[in-house]
Design a protein around this motif. Sequence first.
Motif, PDB file in Angstrom:
ATOM      1  N   GLY A 141      54.327  35.822  56.886  1.00  0.00           N
ATOM      2  CA  GLY A 141      54.083  35.963  55.380  1.00  0.00           C
ATOM      3  C   GLY A 141      53.305  35.000  54.823  1.00  0.00           C
ATOM      4  N   LEU A 142      53.036  34.776  53.581  1.00  0.00           N
ATOM      5  CA  LEU A 142      52.107  33.864  53.315  1.00  0.00           C
ATOM      6  C   LEU A 142      52.989  32.540  52.780  1.00  0.00           C
ATOM      7  N   VAL A 143      54.055  32.791  52.529  1.00  0.00           N
ATOM      8  CA  VAL A 143      54.918  31.331  52.194  1.00  0.00           C
ATOM      9  C   VAL A 143      55.236  30.593  53.492  1.00  0.00           C
ATOM     10  N   ASP A 144      55.623  31.479  54.858  1.00  0.00           N
ATOM     11  CA  ASP A 144      55.929  30.844  55.939  1.00  0.00           C
ATOM     12  C   ASP A 144      54.426  30.404  56.610  1.00  0.00           C
ATOM     13  N   MET A 145      53.419  30.927  56.191  1.00  0.00           N
ATOM     14  CA  MET A 145      52.018  30.386  56.712  1.00  0.00           C
ATOM     15  C   MET A 145      51.953  29.192  55.811  1.00  0.00           C
ATOM     16  N   THR A 146      52.068  28.973  54.576  1.00  0.00           N
ATOM     17  CA  THR A 146      52.073  27.568  53.955  1.00  0.00           C
ATOM     18  C   THR A 146      52.854  26.444  54.570  1.00  0.00           C
ATOM     19  N   LEU A 147      54.058  27.004  54.609  1.00  0.00           N
ATOM     20  CA  LEU A 147      54.904  25.901  55.152  1.00  0.00           C
ATOM     21  C   LEU A 147      54.835  25.644  56.630  1.00  0.00           C
ATOM     22  N   LEU A 148      54.376  26.461  57.520  1.00  0.00           N
ATOM     23  CA  LEU A 148      53.821  25.922  58.670  1.00  0.00           C
ATOM     24  C   LEU A 148      52.565  25.016  58.753  1.00  0.00           C
ATOM     25  N   SER A 149      51.664  25.355  57.876  1.00  0.00           N
ATOM     26  CA  SER A 149      50.420  24.774  57.856  1.00  0.00           C
ATOM     27  C   SER A 149      50.865  23.090  57.261  1.00  0.00           C
ATOM     28  N   LEU A 150      51.896  23.057  56.194  1.00  0.00           N
ATOM     29  CA  LEU A 150      52.089  21.799  55.528  1.00  0.00           C
ATOM     30  C   LEU A 150      53.024  21.259  56.670  1.00  0.00           C
ATOM     31  N   GLY A 151      53.883  21.742  57.541  1.00  0.00           N
ATOM     32  CA  GLY A 151      54.749  21.130  58.609  1.00  0.00           C
ATOM     33  C   GLY A 151      53.810  20.304  59.427  1.00  0.00           C
ATOM     34  N   THR A 152      52.830  21.472  59.951  1.00  0.00           N
ATOM     35  CA  THR A 152      52.040  20.956  60.940  1.00  0.00           C
ATOM     36  C   THR A 152      51.053  19.722  60.645  1.00  0.00           C
ATOM     37  N   GLY A 153      50.537  19.948  59.362  1.00  0.00           N
ATOM     38  CA  GLY A 153      49.896  18.769  58.760  1.00  0.00           C
ATOM     39  C   GLY A 153      50.582  17.347  58.633  1.00  0.00           C
ATOM     40  N   LEU A 154      51.933  17.454  58.255  1.00  0.00           N
ATOM     41  CA  LEU A 154      52.709  16.387  58.195  1.00  0.00           C
ATOM     42  C   LEU A 154      53.120  15.965  59.820  1.00  0.00           C
ATOM     43  N   GLY A 155      53.195  16.721  60.533  1.00  0.00           N
ATOM     44  CA  GLY A 155      53.677  16.317  62.050  1.00  0.00           C
ATOM     45  C   GLY A 155      52.372  15.671  62.625  1.00  0.00           C
ATOM     46  N   PHE A 156      51.314  15.946  62.177  1.00  0.00           N
ATOM     47  CA  PHE A 156      49.728  15.265  62.701  1.00  0.00           C
ATOM     48  C   PHE A 156      49.848  13.852  62.171  1.00  0.00           C
ATOM     49  N   TRP A 157      50.050  13.939  60.973  1.00  0.00           N
ATOM     50  CA  TRP A 157      49.863  12.680  60.111  1.00  0.00           C
ATOM     51  C   TRP A 157      50.978  11.722  60.490  1.00  0.00           C
ATOM     52  N   LEU A 158      52.185  12.112  61.027  1.00  0.00           N
ATOM     53  CA  LEU A 158      53.378  11.411  61.593  1.00  0.00           C
ATOM     54  C   LEU A 158      52.783  10.677  63.111  1.00  0.00           C
ATOM     55  N   ALA A 159      52.346  11.784  63.908  1.00  0.00           N
ATOM     56  CA  ALA A 159      52.049  11.316  65.037  1.00  0.00           C
ATOM     57  C   ALA A 159      50.877  10.258  65.235  1.00  0.00           C
ATOM     58  N   LEU A 160      49.859  10.472  64.297  1.00  0.00           N
ATOM     59  CA  LEU A 160      48.649   9.849  64.118  1.00  0.00           C
ATOM     60  C   LEU A 160      49.114   8.351  63.770  1.00  0.00           C
ATOM     61  N   GLY A 161      50.034   8.394  62.712  1.00  0.00           N
ATOM     62  CA  GLY A 161      50.598   6.923  62.413  1.00  0.00           C
ATOM     63  C   GLY A 161      51.442   6.240  63.473  1.00  0.00           C
ATOM     64  N   LEU A 162      52.126   7.231  64.068  1.00  0.00           N
ATOM     65  CA  LEU A 162      52.954   6.351  65.033  1.00  0.00           C
ATOM     66  C   LEU A 162      52.222   5.950  66.376  1.00  0.00           C
ATOM     67  N   PHE A 163      51.222   6.682  66.539  1.00  0.00           N
ATOM     68  CA  PHE A 163      50.170   6.496  67.761  1.00  0.00           C
ATOM     69  C   PHE A 163      49.271   5.224  67.328  1.00  0.00           C
ATOM     70  N   SER A 164      48.885   5.110  66.096  1.00  0.00           N
ATOM     71  CA  SER A 164      48.282   4.021  65.791  1.00  0.00           C
ATOM     72  C   SER A 164      49.114   2.646  65.607  1.00  0.00           C
ATOM     73  N   ASP A 165      50.326   2.872  65.068  1.00  0.00           N
ATOM     74  CA  ASP A 165      51.211   1.630  65.385  1.00  0.00           C
ATOM     75  C   ASP A 165      51.655   1.084  66.676  1.00  0.00           C
ATOM     76  N   LEU A 166      51.774   2.142  67.626  1.00  0.00           N
ATOM     77  CA  LEU A 166      51.699   1.972  69.121  1.00  0.00           C
ATOM     78  C   LEU A 166      50.631   1.115  69.486  1.00  0.00           C
ATOM     79  N   CYS A 167      49.420   1.489  69.321  1.00  0.00           N
ATOM     80  CA  CYS A 167      48.545   0.824  69.610  1.00  0.00           C
ATOM     81  C   CYS A 167      47.926  -0.598  69.060  1.00  0.00           C
ATOM     82  N   GLN A 168      48.423  -0.634  67.974  1.00  0.00           N
ATOM     83  CA  GLN A 168      48.525  -2.075  67.340  1.00  0.00           C
ATOM     84  C   GLN A 168      49.402  -2.993  67.931  1.00  0.00           C
ATOM     85  N   ARG A 169      50.545  -2.310  68.169  1.00  0.00           N
ATOM     86  CA  ARG A 169      51.717  -3.428  68.808  1.00  0.00           C
ATOM     87  C   ARG A 169      51.217  -3.872  70.089  1.00  0.00           C
ATOM     88  N   VAL A 170      50.698  -2.865  71.101  1.00  0.00           N
ATOM     89  CA  VAL A 170      50.257  -3.204  72.406  1.00  0.00           C
ATOM     90  C   VAL A 170      49.034  -4.099  72.562  1.00  0.00           C
TER      91      VAL A 170
END
Length: 187
Positions: free
Chosen positions: A123-152
């Motif tokens: 359904g459309l609501v689940d598609m919206t939530l999937l898109s939102l969750g995946t985008g937030l996950g991308f942002w989280l992983a990108l931020g964590l990976f950036s922090d990891l590279c800066q620490r190293v």
Amino acid sequence: MTDMLVPLASAALISHFVLRMPLPGDQVLERRRVHALGLATLLLMVLSGVSGYLLHHYLLLPSTLVSLRLFVWLAMTALLIQPLLRALSRWAPRLPFDGLWPLLLGNAGVLGVVLSGVRDDQGLVDMTLLSLGTGLGFWLALGLFSDLCQRVAGNDIPQPFKGLPLELIGAGLMSVAFLGFNAMIKP
């Protein structure tokens, strides 16, 4: 309520498109640029997910053109990027959105969200939530990976591990860490 929270948390933590799909990477270690890319990708995933779902159900299915869906979604995503970046640079002028067009266009996660959401057809609501969750996950992983590279970056690392080998090891460890969330949520 839990029916809405489970797909959101699952997309952000378990079905992690960033660490499962070949996404383009570059040396975006500046914190503002990382957040600009994360925000732009989040909004592009939501817009593409909702638009792709609507195009699939109201244009491609009735006209029996389902086999052309990847071409339609790729063109749709490409057409959404430039107006999105212009709107974001007006809305948040402090973040550097210039030069993000190729990164957003080559992001396989954006098409992966649309494909996954249409394949499950919840359904459309689940598609919206999937898109939102995946985008937030991308942002989280990108931020964590950036922090990891800066620490190293300031540490004394043996020459064979400097650069790409260390980044690949870090991405692998992050992937294993995100796989640990699999046991938390059972759909």
